[in-house]
Enzyme design. Structure first.
Site, PDB file in Angstrom:
ATOM      1  N   HIS A  28      -3.674   5.836   3.695  1.00  0.00           N
ATOM      2  CA  HIS A  28      -4.420   4.691   3.176  1.00  0.00           C
ATOM      3  C   HIS A  28      -3.902   3.373   3.744  1.00  0.00           C
ATOM      4  O   HIS A  28      -4.659   2.559   4.279  1.00  0.00           O
ATOM      5  CB  HIS A  28      -4.342   4.695   1.645  1.00  0.00           C
ATOM      6  CG  HIS A  28      -5.254   3.719   0.985  1.00  0.00           C
ATOM      7  ND1 HIS A  28      -4.869   2.441   0.653  1.00  0.00           N
ATOM      8  CD2 HIS A  28      -6.546   3.841   0.583  1.00  0.00           C
ATOM      9  CE1 HIS A  28      -5.885   1.810   0.069  1.00  0.00           C
ATOM     10  NE2 HIS A  28      -6.912   2.640   0.021  1.00  0.00           N
ATOM     11  N   SER A  39     -11.241  -1.061  -0.496  1.00  0.00           N
ATOM     12  CA  SER A  39      -9.918  -1.048   0.130  1.00  0.00           C
ATOM     13  C   SER A  39      -9.966  -1.511   1.578  1.00  0.00           C
ATOM     14  O   SER A  39      -9.005  -2.082   2.091  1.00  0.00           O
ATOM     15  CB  SER A  39      -9.336   0.367   0.118  1.00  0.00           C
ATOM     16  OG  SER A  39      -8.665   0.639  -1.070  1.00  0.00           O
ATOM     17  N   ASP A  93       0.833  -1.192   0.000  1.00  0.00           N
ATOM     18  CA  ASP A  93       0.000   0.000   0.000  1.00  0.00           C
ATOM     19  C   ASP A  93       0.874   1.250   0.000  1.00  0.00           C
ATOM     20  O   ASP A  93       1.962   1.254  -0.577  1.00  0.00           O
ATOM     21  CB  ASP A  93      -0.935  -0.036   1.215  1.00  0.00           C
ATOM     22  CG  ASP A  93      -2.296   0.554   0.902  1.00  0.00           C
ATOM     23  OD1 ASP A  93      -2.381   1.787   0.758  1.00  0.00           O
ATOM     24  OD2 ASP A  93      -3.262  -0.212   0.804  1.00  0.00           O
TER      25      ASP A  93
END
Length: 394
Positions: free
Chosen positions: A108, A268, A72
């Site tokens: 994220h 996600s 990520d």
């Protein structure tokens, strides 16, 4: 280095939440979600955890001894809930950005890692599903949350070398890749090494059209769609025959850089929910293969129909059922549920029909005519008798 950016994080849902993050500094702010780094702790237990009997789950497994690679934007270990969860030395940074694998400018990867393995904290009800699992941080996307296919392939290979038991990829591209692409080969190498590979299905499903995203659509990868509180497909979640399972992906609470938690939406965050359950299962059943783990997660998922569909795959992952209903012989592929047995034929007595309205009217009419005839005869008889009596007296 100039890169062709074809891989994107699967969570930037500005249309739904206004939560597209700006990159550049650790104080990046989500314009719509009002999430700063650090953020205020969220005291309540998130809905996606309220539906799970965590105490019962953790009596069986906490994910101890299992490593989950998070490919990520990096994982910020300055968040106290992740400080003891991340094995930074087993990770790597494949970008040209400043910092390393523990630098996360968009937040994220830190969110993804928290859903998997965040440690418990007294100031929040949020905790990772596998709170004793270890996260291997692999930074493969930049400060804009974007990367390329070549970097993603390199990240998958690093995860295998780092002895990951599970790989979580919350990124995708909708560009169709050749079957012999480097990413395809890297995924095959991970599967051959008995690694559970989990990827988000993508967030382009608002038009209702089925499609494919990669690497989620590759054979052997468990593609995860997002579900809502009602176990229905989240409107943004990409649908298609490649979807293997679903997990909560709406209003998902998780850790952010520097500390605290924020709320976001996307496949996600559905993918790491499944990755956390996979970590629990791998710890509970160390002899099971990756194929066994994936098939069992699908087999025990909660669904409204006997088999899979293009929206939720085999259904919404059920953490408790996956851990408490483990078969002696692990499955290699999910099978549709048996249809319920046919109900016995009802014992229905012979139907006796009553008279219709017209028949009743006819019957009553007949009675009336007969009655009138009888009365007429009686009256006539009485009259004759009286007449005879009068004649005799005369």
């Amino acid at each position: 280095m100039t890169r062709h950016r074809t891989v994107r994080a699967a969570a930037a849902l500005a249309l739904l939440t206004g939560a597209a993050l700006t990159g550049g500094t650790d104080t990046a702010r989500a314009t719509g979600a009002q999430c700063a780094f650090p953020a205020e702790p969220i005291a309540e237990r998130p809905w996606a955890l309220q539906r799970v009997r965590l105490d019962q789950l953790w009596e069986i497994s906490t994910g101890a001894g299992v490593a989950v690679a998070v490919i990520d934007s990096g994982v910020d270990t300055r968040n106290p809930q992740l400080a003891g969860a991340v094995a930074a030395d087993r990770g790597t940074d494949l970008t040209d950005d400043e910092g390393d694998q523990t630098t996360d400018r968009v937040g994220h990867g830190t969110r993804v890692a928290g859903i998997i393995a965040a440690r418990a904290s007294d100031d929040t009800g949020f905790v990772g599903l596998a709170p004793d699992a270890t996260v291997i941080p692999i930074r493969a996307s930049d400060a804009d949350g974007e990367g390329d296919v070549a970097t993603l392939a390199a990240a998958v290979r690093h995860a295998v070398r780092a002895d990951a038991d599970v790989i979580n990829i919350s990124q995708d591209t909708d560009r169709r890749l050749a079957e012999d692409s480097d990413l395809r080969r890297a995924v095959d190498e991970a599967l051959a090494a008995d690694v559970v590979v989990i990827a988000s299905a993508g967030n382009d499903g608002a038009d209702g059209e089925p499609g494919e995203t990669f690497p989620a659509a590759y054979r052997g990868v468990l593609a995860v769609a997002a579900s809502d509180r009602n176990n229905e497909r989240a409107p943004f979640s990409q649908s298609g025959d490649f979807v293997g399972i679903a997990a909560p992906g709406v209003d998902m609470v998780s850790t952010v850089p520097l500390g605290g938690q924020c709320v976001d939406n996307g496949t996600s965050f559905a993918a790491p929910y499944v990755a956390g359950v996979a970590a629990l299962l791998r710890a509970a059943e160390p002899d099971w293969t990756a194929e066994n783990v994936v098939a069992h997660l699908q087999q025990t998922a909660e669904r409204a129909i006997p088999g899979p569909d293009a929206h939720l795959g085999w259904g919404v992952v059920d953490p408790v059922r996956a851990l408490t209903e483990r078969p002696t012989v692990p499955p290699t592929e999910p099978v549709p549920d048996e249809a319920p047995p046919a109900a016995p034929a009802p014992d229905v007595p012979d139907l006796v029909l009553g008279e219709t309205h017209a028949e009743r009217a006819e019957r009553l009419g007949t009675y009336a005519v007969l009655t009138a005839a009888v009365l007429t005869a009686v009256i006539a008889g009485v009259a004759l008798v009286r007449r005879d009596l009068r004649r005799r007296r005369a």
